[in-house]
Write a protein that holds these residues in place. Sequence first.
Motif, mmCIF file in Angstrom:
data_model
loop_
_atom_site.group_PDB
_atom_site.id
_atom_site.type_symbol
_atom_site.label_atom_id
_atom_site.label_comp_id
_atom_site.label_asym_id
_atom_site.label_seq_id
_atom_site.Cartn_x
_atom_site.Cartn_y
_atom_site.Cartn_z
ATOM 1 N N ALA A 1 0.826 -1.208 0.000
ATOM 2 C CA ALA A 1 0.000 0.000 0.000
ATOM 3 C C ALA A 1 0.860 1.257 0.000
ATOM 4 C CB ALA A 1 -0.937 0.004 1.202
ATOM 5 N N LEU A 2 1.957 1.241 0.742
ATOM 6 C CA LEU A 2 2.846 2.409 0.775
ATOM 7 C C LEU A 2 3.530 2.614 -0.576
ATOM 8 C CD1 LEU A 2 4.142 4.725 2.263
ATOM 9 C CD2 LEU A 2 5.803 3.117 3.221
ATOM 10 N N ARG A 3 3.991 1.536 -1.194
ATOM 11 C CA ARG A 3 4.596 1.654 -2.524
ATOM 12 C C ARG A 3 3.569 2.172 -3.527
ATOM 13 N NH1 ARG A 3 6.792 -3.218 -1.040
ATOM 14 N NH2 ARG A 3 5.213 -4.321 -2.236
ATOM 15 N N THR A 4 2.342 1.677 -3.442
ATOM 16 C CA THR A 4 1.283 2.137 -4.343
ATOM 17 C C THR A 4 1.016 3.616 -4.145
ATOM 18 O OG1 THR A 4 0.279 -0.054 -4.370
ATOM 19 C CG2 THR A 4 -1.128 1.788 -5.028
ATOM 20 N N ASP A 5 0.948 4.062 -2.895
ATOM 21 C CA ASP A 5 0.734 5.486 -2.612
ATOM 22 C C ASP A 5 1.874 6.341 -3.152
ATOM 23 O OD1 ASP A 5 -1.665 4.940 -1.394
ATOM 24 O OD2 ASP A 5 -0.895 5.131 0.661
ATOM 25 N N LEU A 6 3.101 5.856 -3.048
ATOM 26 C CA LEU A 6 4.249 6.605 -3.573
ATOM 27 C C LEU A 6 4.160 6.755 -5.089
ATOM 28 C CD1 LEU A 6 7.103 5.054 -1.418
ATOM 29 C CD2 LEU A 6 6.406 7.448 -1.428
ATOM 30 N N VAL A 7 3.856 5.670 -5.783
ATOM 31 C CA VAL A 7 3.733 5.740 -7.243
ATOM 32 C C VAL A 7 2.557 6.633 -7.625
ATOM 33 C CG1 VAL A 7 3.323 4.445 -9.370
ATOM 34 C CG2 VAL A 7 4.842 3.512 -7.624
ATOM 35 N N ALA A 8 1.442 6.520 -6.919
ATOM 36 C CA ALA A 8 0.271 7.359 -7.217
ATOM 37 C C ALA A 8 0.610 8.838 -7.050
ATOM 38 C CB ALA A 8 -0.902 6.966 -6.325
ATOM 39 N N ALA A 9 1.360 9.171 -6.007
ATOM 40 C CA ALA A 9 1.759 10.565 -5.788
ATOM 41 C C ALA A 9 2.668 11.053 -6.919
ATOM 42 C CB ALA A 9 2.459 10.708 -4.442
ATOM 43 N N LEU A 10 3.586 10.198 -7.360
ATOM 44 C CA LEU A 10 4.464 10.574 -8.467
ATOM 45 C C LEU A 10 3.668 10.752 -9.758
ATOM 46 C CD1 LEU A 10 7.502 8.188 -7.800
ATOM 47 C CD2 LEU A 10 7.351 10.628 -7.284
ATOM 48 N N VAL A 11 2.683 9.899 -9.990
ATOM 49 C CA VAL A 11 1.838 10.018 -11.185
ATOM 50 C C VAL A 11 1.069 11.333 -11.148
ATOM 51 C CG1 VAL A 11 -0.198 9.081 -12.358
ATOM 52 C CG2 VAL A 11 1.649 7.550 -11.653
ATOM 53 N N ARG A 12 0.474 11.652 -10.001
ATOM 54 C CA ARG A 12 -0.286 12.907 -9.882
ATOM 55 C C ARG A 12 0.604 14.130 -10.093
ATOM 56 N NH1 ARG A 12 -2.705 10.090 -5.735
ATOM 57 N NH2 ARG A 12 -1.416 11.125 -4.171
ATOM 58 N N ARG A 13 1.849 14.055 -9.681
ATOM 59 C CA ARG A 13 2.767 15.191 -9.815
ATOM 60 C C ARG A 13 3.186 15.468 -11.242
ATOM 61 N NH1 ARG A 13 7.686 15.026 -5.597
ATOM 62 N NH2 ARG A 13 7.134 17.049 -4.758
ATOM 63 N N THR A 14 3.275 14.456 -12.059
ATOM 64 C CA THR A 14 3.938 14.627 -13.351
ATOM 65 C C THR A 14 3.061 14.487 -14.577
ATOM 66 O OG1 THR A 14 4.523 12.298 -13.399
ATOM 67 C CG2 THR A 14 6.133 13.805 -12.453
ATOM 68 N N VAL A 15 1.933 13.864 -14.469
ATOM 69 C CA VAL A 15 1.180 13.513 -15.668
ATOM 70 C C VAL A 15 0.092 14.532 -15.959
ATOM 71 C CG1 VAL A 15 -0.257 11.745 -16.727
ATOM 72 C CG2 VAL A 15 1.675 11.094 -15.324
ATOM 73 N N LEU A 16 0.068 14.979 -17.208
ATOM 74 C CA LEU A 16 -0.998 15.851 -17.671
ATOM 75 C C LEU A 16 -2.244 15.005 -17.916
ATOM 76 C CD1 LEU A 16 1.109 17.893 -20.224
ATOM 77 C CD2 LEU A 16 0.415 18.591 -17.923
ATOM 78 N N PRO A 17 -3.421 15.616 -17.915
ATOM 79 C CA PRO A 17 -4.654 14.834 -18.084
ATOM 80 C C PRO A 17 -4.678 13.949 -19.332
ATOM 81 C CG PRO A 17 -5.177 17.069 -17.433
ATOM 82 C CD PRO A 17 -3.692 17.029 -17.679
ATOM 83 N N SER A 18 -4.025 14.379 -20.406
ATOM 84 C CA SER A 18 -4.078 13.590 -21.638
ATOM 85 C C SER A 18 -2.840 12.724 -21.857
ATOM 86 C CB SER A 18 -4.240 14.536 -22.831
ATOM 87 O OG SER A 18 -3.117 15.393 -22.894
ATOM 88 N N ALA A 19 -1.869 12.799 -20.965
ATOM 89 C CA ALA A 19 -0.611 12.069 -21.170
ATOM 90 C C ALA A 19 -0.645 10.701 -20.509
ATOM 91 C CB ALA A 19 0.552 12.877 -20.611
ATOM 92 N N GLU A 20 0.061 9.759 -21.121
ATOM 93 C CA GLU A 20 0.191 8.419 -20.563
ATOM 94 C C GLU A 20 1.457 8.375 -19.705
ATOM 95 O OE1 GLU A 20 1.322 4.059 -22.274
ATOM 96 O OE2 GLU A 20 -0.113 5.237 -23.412
ATOM 97 N N PRO A 21 1.358 7.981 -18.445
ATOM 98 C CA PRO A 21 2.564 7.951 -17.610
ATOM 99 C C PRO A 21 3.492 6.809 -18.012
ATOM 100 C CG PRO A 21 0.730 7.018 -16.408
ATOM 101 C CD PRO A 21 0.173 7.537 -17.710
ATOM 102 N N ILE A 22 4.777 7.087 -17.935
ATOM 103 C CA ILE A 22 5.781 6.045 -18.089
ATOM 104 C C ILE A 22 6.448 5.909 -16.732
ATOM 105 C CG2 ILE A 22 7.925 5.338 -19.211
ATOM 106 C CD1 ILE A 22 7.070 6.951 -21.652
#
Length: 140
Positions: A59-80
Amino acid sequence: MEGITEPVPTWLHTALRRAVLDHARAERRRSFAPLVHVGTPGGSEAVFALTPDEPSDHALRTDLVAALVRRTVLPSAEPIVWLTRPGDLTVQDHDLLWLSAARAACAEAGRPLTLVVVTRTAWRDPRSGVGRVWKRLRER
């Protein structure tokens, strides 16, 4: 089949080649802490440095990745998501732990997941096994 499939789209091949090139330029040591990156190689990205006592809780790893996704991804962009680490590209336990976390985080965000493991000379998708290796990677 889950993961990257052949033929690799040109935009993705270019982005992942950039991730390998940037990693090779930035990291010259034999031993270094792995990093989890989310965003666009060569562009906007957020990074989390893994320590020897990296989060052992899913759960902590998932929260970390989710936070990184929210920080960097534009609404139309696919995260890498890419994990830079030393060693070869054989799948390791922590690759699978972070894959599971990234899969859950992207599913919660309603986004597709592109995840690869990156070394100084190559990248590889741990789900499909698709990857690229370079002997002498140069700037184009």
